[in-house]
Design an enzyme around this catalytic site. Sequence first.
Site, PDB file in Angstrom:
ATOM      1  N   VAL A 191     120.075  49.807  55.354  1.00  0.00           N
ATOM      2  CA  VAL A 191     120.811  50.962  55.868  1.00  0.00           C
ATOM      3  C   VAL A 191     120.140  51.391  57.169  1.00  0.00           C
ATOM      4  CG1 VAL A 191     121.699  51.799  53.653  1.00  0.00           C
ATOM      5  CG2 VAL A 191     119.486  52.603  54.452  1.00  0.00           C
ATOM      6  N   SER A 192     120.974  51.808  58.124  1.00  0.00           N
ATOM      7  CA  SER A 192     120.450  52.246  59.420  1.00  0.00           C
ATOM      8  C   SER A 192     119.926  53.668  59.360  1.00  0.00           C
ATOM      9  CB  SER A 192     121.540  52.175  60.488  1.00  0.00           C
ATOM     10  OG  SER A 192     121.993  50.863  60.626  1.00  0.00           O
ATOM     11  N   THR A 193     120.612  54.497  58.575  1.00  0.00           N
ATOM     12  CA  THR A 193     120.226  55.904  58.464  1.00  0.00           C
ATOM     13  C   THR A 193     120.126  56.285  56.997  1.00  0.00           C
ATOM     14  OG1 THR A 193     122.516  56.676  58.453  1.00  0.00           O
ATOM     15  CG2 THR A 193     121.447  56.481  60.605  1.00  0.00           C
TER      16      THR A 193
ATOM     17  N   GLN B  13     123.611  57.334  55.275  1.00  0.00           N
ATOM     18  CA  GLN B  13     124.700  56.377  55.428  1.00  0.00           C
ATOM     19  C   GLN B  13     125.623  56.408  54.202  1.00  0.00           C
ATOM     20  OE1 GLN B  13     123.381  52.805  57.197  1.00  0.00           O
ATOM     21  NE2 GLN B  13     125.063  51.589  56.402  1.00  0.00           N
TER      22      GLN B  13
END
Length: 120
Positions: free
Chosen positions: A9-11, A14
Amino acid sequence: MKAVAYIRVSTTDQKLSPSAQRERIRAFCAAKGWDIVKRFRDIGITGRTKERPGLQSALKYACRHKAVVVVYSLSRLTRSAAHAESICQRIEKSGAALASCTEPIDTTTAMGRAFFGVVS
């Protein structure tokens, strides 16, 4: 077949949480009859960089043990066509494989390898 789960996950906020990806990968592997032997993840790291310790560890393990790396989707693996191609070549050379839960990518089959080449 041995399976290696890779989650990214990028954030932290998310929509597709790590636990949601983990559950989908678990169900996908169960349906295929694959045993998840290891899980790796990268949290808060963009898919545009190659500098992801979880991914590097997942690929290293899968290549060493000729396992299939299972991702929720290709976008969780990488956001770069060139990086996708280099991952595919690395996996293929070692006798390992790659599968996606949401796209018809399963490089344990000829059709899956062809589709991966098209979409990457």
